[in-house]
Each structure stands twice: as structure tokens, then as C-alpha cells.
Write a protein that holds these residues in place. Structure first.
Motif, PDB file in Angstrom:
ATOM      1  N   ALA A  72      22.333   1.956   1.901  1.00 52.23           N
ATOM      2  CA  ALA A  72      21.545   3.178   2.095  1.00 52.23           C
ATOM      3  C   ALA A  72      20.603   2.987   3.282  1.00 52.23           C
ATOM      4  O   ALA A  72      19.389   2.895   3.118  1.00 52.23           O
ATOM      5  N   PRO A  73      21.146   2.902   4.504  1.00 48.25           N
ATOM      6  CA  PRO A  73      20.305   2.607   5.668  1.00 48.25           C
ATOM      7  C   PRO A  73      19.224   3.648   5.917  1.00 48.25           C
ATOM      8  O   PRO A  73      18.097   3.300   6.299  1.00 48.25           O
ATOM      9  N   LEU A  74      19.533   4.914   5.685  1.00 43.08           N
ATOM     10  CA  LEU A  74      18.539   5.958   5.931  1.00 43.08           C
ATOM     11  C   LEU A  74      17.385   5.852   4.934  1.00 43.08           C
ATOM     12  O   LEU A  74      16.215   6.003   5.301  1.00 43.08           O
ATOM     13  N   ALA A  75      17.699   5.583   3.679  1.00 49.07           N
ATOM     14  CA  ALA A  75      16.657   5.496   2.654  1.00 49.07           C
ATOM     15  C   ALA A  75      15.735   4.311   2.919  1.00 49.07           C
ATOM     16  O   ALA A  75      14.502   4.432   2.839  1.00 49.07           O
ATOM     17  N   PHE A  76      16.304   3.165   3.252  1.00 48.33           N
ATOM     18  CA  PHE A  76      15.480   1.985   3.503  1.00 48.33           C
ATOM     19  C   PHE A  76      14.659   2.140   4.783  1.00 48.33           C
ATOM     20  O   PHE A  76      13.489   1.736   4.834  1.00 48.33           O
ATOM     21  N   SER A  77      15.252   2.718   5.827  1.00 45.98           N
ATOM     22  CA  SER A  77      14.524   2.906   7.083  1.00 45.98           C
ATOM     23  C   SER A  77      13.434   3.961   6.932  1.00 45.98           C
ATOM     24  O   SER A  77      12.324   3.804   7.455  1.00 45.98           O
ATOM     25  N   ALA A  78      13.748   5.044   6.213  1.00 46.10           N
ATOM     26  CA  ALA A  78      12.772   6.117   6.034  1.00 46.10           C
ATOM     27  C   ALA A  78      11.563   5.626   5.253  1.00 46.10           C
ATOM     28  O   ALA A  78      10.429   6.043   5.509  1.00 46.10           O
ATOM     29  N   LEU A  79      11.786   4.713   4.316  1.00 50.22           N
ATOM     30  CA  LEU A  79      10.682   4.181   3.520  1.00 50.22           C
ATOM     31  C   LEU A  79       9.652   3.502   4.415  1.00 50.22           C
ATOM     32  O   LEU A  79       8.449   3.737   4.296  1.00 50.22           O
ATOM     33  N   LEU A  80      10.126   2.652   5.316  1.00 47.68           N
ATOM     34  CA  LEU A  80       9.200   1.947   6.212  1.00 47.68           C
ATOM     35  C   LEU A  80       8.612   2.891   7.249  1.00 47.68           C
ATOM     36  O   LEU A  80       7.414   2.811   7.557  1.00 47.68           O
ATOM     37  N   ALA A  81       9.437   3.799   7.786  1.00 42.32           N
ATOM     38  CA  ALA A  81       8.948   4.719   8.806  1.00 42.32           C
ATOM     39  C   ALA A  81       7.842   5.628   8.268  1.00 42.32           C
ATOM     40  O   ALA A  81       6.788   5.798   8.898  1.00 42.32           O
ATOM     41  N   LEU A  82       8.057   6.198   7.090  1.00 43.12           N
ATOM     42  CA  LEU A  82       7.059   7.091   6.513  1.00 43.12           C
ATOM     43  C   LEU A  82       5.815   6.322   6.075  1.00 43.12           C
ATOM     44  O   LEU A  82       4.699   6.847   6.137  1.00 43.12           O
TER      45      LEU A  82
ATOM     46  N   MET B 208      -0.488  -2.627   1.434  1.00 43.97           N
ATOM     47  CA  MET B 208       0.504  -3.574   1.943  1.00 43.97           C
ATOM     48  C   MET B 208       1.232  -4.328   0.832  1.00 43.97           C
ATOM     49  O   MET B 208       2.471  -4.419   0.846  1.00 43.97           O
ATOM     50  N   PRO B 209       0.524  -4.917  -0.148  1.00 45.49           N
ATOM     51  CA  PRO B 209       1.266  -5.608  -1.215  1.00 45.49           C
ATOM     52  C   PRO B 209       2.196  -4.680  -1.989  1.00 45.49           C
ATOM     53  O   PRO B 209       3.281  -5.094  -2.418  1.00 45.49           O
ATOM     54  N   MET B 210       1.783  -3.433  -2.166  1.00 45.33           N
ATOM     55  CA  MET B 210       2.612  -2.490  -2.908  1.00 45.33           C
ATOM     56  C   MET B 210       3.889  -2.152  -2.146  1.00 45.33           C
ATOM     57  O   MET B 210       4.938  -1.885  -2.758  1.00 45.33           O
ATOM     58  N   LEU B 211       3.835  -2.177  -0.814  1.00 46.95           N
ATOM     59  CA  LEU B 211       5.033  -1.883  -0.021  1.00 46.95           C
ATOM     60  C   LEU B 211       6.147  -2.872  -0.352  1.00 46.95           C
ATOM     61  O   LEU B 211       7.310  -2.484  -0.482  1.00 46.95           O
TER      62      LEU B 211
ATOM     63  N   LEU C 196      11.940  -2.614  -5.597  1.00 45.59           N
ATOM     64  CA  LEU C 196      12.452  -1.603  -6.518  1.00 45.59           C
ATOM     65  C   LEU C 196      13.606  -0.831  -5.889  1.00 45.59           C
ATOM     66  O   LEU C 196      14.588  -0.500  -6.567  1.00 45.59           O
ATOM     67  N   HIS C 197      13.491  -0.538  -4.586  1.00 44.60           N
ATOM     68  CA  HIS C 197      14.585   0.148  -3.896  1.00 44.60           C
ATOM     69  C   HIS C 197      15.854  -0.708  -3.928  1.00 44.60           C
ATOM     70  O   HIS C 197      16.951  -0.186  -4.178  1.00 44.60           O
ATOM     71  N   THR C 198      15.701  -2.005  -3.644  1.00 46.08           N
ATOM     72  CA  THR C 198      16.865  -2.885  -3.663  1.00 46.08           C
ATOM     73  C   THR C 198      17.451  -2.968  -5.073  1.00 46.08           C
ATOM     74  O   THR C 198      18.671  -2.906  -5.261  1.00 46.08           O
ATOM     75  N   HIS C 199      16.578  -3.107  -6.061  1.00 46.54           N
ATOM     76  CA  HIS C 199      17.015  -3.187  -7.460  1.00 46.54           C
ATOM     77  C   HIS C 199      17.789  -1.927  -7.859  1.00 46.54           C
ATOM     78  O   HIS C 199      18.873  -2.010  -8.467  1.00 46.54           O
ATOM     79  N   HIS C 200      17.267  -0.774  -7.501  1.00 47.75           N
ATOM     80  CA  HIS C 200      17.939   0.493  -7.829  1.00 47.75           C
ATOM     81  C   HIS C 200      19.239   0.640  -7.049  1.00 47.75           C
ATOM     82  O   HIS C 200      20.227   1.164  -7.571  1.00 47.75           O
ATOM     83  N   SER C 201      19.239   0.191  -5.790  1.00 40.64           N
ATOM     84  CA  SER C 201      20.450   0.299  -4.984  1.00 40.64           C
ATOM     85  C   SER C 201      21.573  -0.543  -5.576  1.00 40.64           C
ATOM     86  O   SER C 201      22.733  -0.093  -5.638  1.00 40.64           O
TER      87      SER C 201
END
Length: 280
Positions: free
Chosen positions: A27-37, A60-63, A69-74
């Protein structure tokens, strides 16, 4: 749940790079959008005096946990999205307090590093930033002026000491916070317990983390060489500036996507054995 530390070979550090890339491709868009936003949110937050920078640093720690969690769900083929930011605060009041405490402690730590660095360099970093900001962007020799100011700053030993303190201070501070939010979320540990466990986890697998760091240094250097080569072939020096942000976003997203594998390889959670019945 009982926490046990798990050791991995040094080569696992390089495998973490590959695992991060593999899950990012799901899910490249989802992972990239997370950091970008997140980065956009930080820039907006810093516009709010005093409170904004505190919130930006404390998040920062929460990021790192949200990326886990994104990786776990993916991996479980579950939906990804911004709703995962709220998940760490839905488990229990104790875990919510611990996550907020981690954010507050991280802010205190970073402020301490910045204050100490400011005292060390005598404000040289701030003077450089002010001087660079004063250069008119439309000036034809803006790049030359900026390079001259930077070169002059690099001749000052106090400035270099301040840069070193900021860099290594931030790296040292990241050690106890590396796994801490995940240990609170999945392990139910308190803030201080998680900081202690995170430090032990990184120390136990320090060889793997060193290899991981070297691997990412290699990735960054390779990306820089590719951009420089393309810029030279196309005869457009500006191309490097245009590619820098997407490349940084890509590398950063893949790195954060791999944090989950570092965590599950370093820790094991097992249920406590049932208590013996009276008389047994």
C-alpha cells in the motif's frame, strides 16, 4: 502478559530493510500519505506559538506506533487509514495516560537537548538560520550567499560542537523511545517500564540495529548518487531539488514501515501460567 527479550543475528538488520520495502509495496500510497500528512500537520502546528511546537515534538513517538499499526493491519489485510491514530487511546485509561506521558517525556528530553546545544554553540545555529532566512529568494546569488554563510559557520568549533550535540543527543534520546509506545500498546507497560524495556531491547540486538543503520546509510547514498547522475545526464541541476522531497518521503515511509518487524523480532509476549489451585 509476560515480556521476554529475543536476540536476532546481525544480518537481521539488513532483512528489516527488505521487509519494510515488501510491506510498503502492499500500500505505497497509504504509507506515503501517512508520513506526508504528518509532516504537513507538523508545519501547521508550528505556526501556533508555544503549544504548536510542543504538540509536534510530542507526537513523534506516536508516529512510530501508528506506522507499526499500519504494517500490522497491512499484513492482516485490514483497512488502513487515519483512524489508526486514535486506536492507541481506545484500549484503556492506563495505556492512554502512559502514551501521553511518553509524549511529554519526549518533549522534555528534546527541549533539554536543544537548550544544551544552544548553550554549547552560543546561539550560532540560530544566527545562521536567521542569516539564511534574510537572503532574498529572488536574489541571483542566493545559493552562493547561503553556501558562504554555511561555510563560515563550519569554521566555528562551537557551531560544530552544537551540531554534534543536537545529532547525537537526538539519537541517544531515541533509544528508550524506540519501542516504548508499542510496549505500552501491546504489552500494557507503564511509561517508565516501556522506556526501560525499549533500552534493553535495543542493547540486546545492537549488532542488528547497527547493520540496519548501515543499510539505510547505503540506501540514502545510493539514492543521492542516482539523483545526481540523472541531474547530470539531463543537464538540470534543479532536478535534484525536485526529486529530493519525493525521495525523502519514499525512504522515510519504507523505514517506518519496517519498524514493526524490528519490534516483533526483539520482543515476545506470552501469557502468564495459570495460578495453581489451593492444595496443589
Amino acid at each position: 502478559m509476560r515480556l521476554t527479550l529475543h536476540s536476532v543475528p546481525a544480518a537481521q538488520g539488513l532483512r528489516w530493510v527488505g521487509q519494510g520495502w515488501a510491506v510498503f509495496r502492499r500500500a505505497p500510497l497509504a504509507f506515503s500519505a501517512l508520513l506526508a500528512l504528518y509532516l504537513v500537520g507538523v508545519m501547521v502546528a508550528t505556526l501556533v506559538p508555544l503549544l504548536g511546537p510542543v504538540v509536534a515534538i510530542g507526537a513523534m513517538p506516536m508516529l512510530s506506533l501508528v506506522y507499526m499499526l499500519h504494517t500490522h493491519h497491512s499484513l492482516q489485510q485490514r483497512p488502513l487509514g487515519w483512524a489508526l491514530w486514535a486506536q492507541p487511546f481506545k484500549l484503556s485509561a492506563q495505556r492512554t495516560r502512559s502514551q501521553l506521558a511518553l509524549g511529554g517525556l519526549y518533549v522534555l528530553g528534546m527541549v533539554g537537548v536543544m537548550v544544551l546545544a544552544h548553550v554549547t554553540d552560543g546561539g550560532a545555529m540560530e544566527r545562521l538560520q536567521d542569516a539564511l532566512a534574510a537572503i532574498p529568494p529572488e536574489a541571483k546569488d542566493a545559493a552562493e550567499q547561503g553556501n558562504a554563510l554555511l561555510w563560515a559557520a563550519l569554521q566555528d568549533p562551537a557551531f560544530l560542537n552544537g551540531v554534534a550535540l543536537r545529532t547525537f543527543g537526538a539519537l541517544l534520546l531515541s533509544v528508550p523511545f524506540w519501542y516504548a509506545p508499542a510496549l505500552v500498546h501491546w504489552g500494557g507497560q507503564t511509561a517508565f517500564q516501556s522506556l526501560f524495556s525499549s533500552t534493553l531491547g535495543l542493547w540486546r540486538n545492537r549488532s542488528a540495529f547497527l547493520m540496519n543503520g548501515l543499510g539505510w546509510i547505503g540506501v540514502v547514498l545510493a539514492a543521492g548518487m542516482v539523483m545526481a547522475l540523472l541531474s547530470a545526464l539531463l543537464g538540470s541541476p534543479v532536478l535534484i531539488q525536485l526529486m529530493a522531497m519525493p525521495a525523502t518521503l519514499l525512504v522515510g515511509s519504507v523505514f517506518y514501515a519496517g519498524l514493526y518487524f524490528m519490534f516483533v523480532d526483539s520482543f515476545r509476549f506470552t501469557a502468564d501460567p495459570p495460578a495453581a489451585a489451593p492444595g496443589e
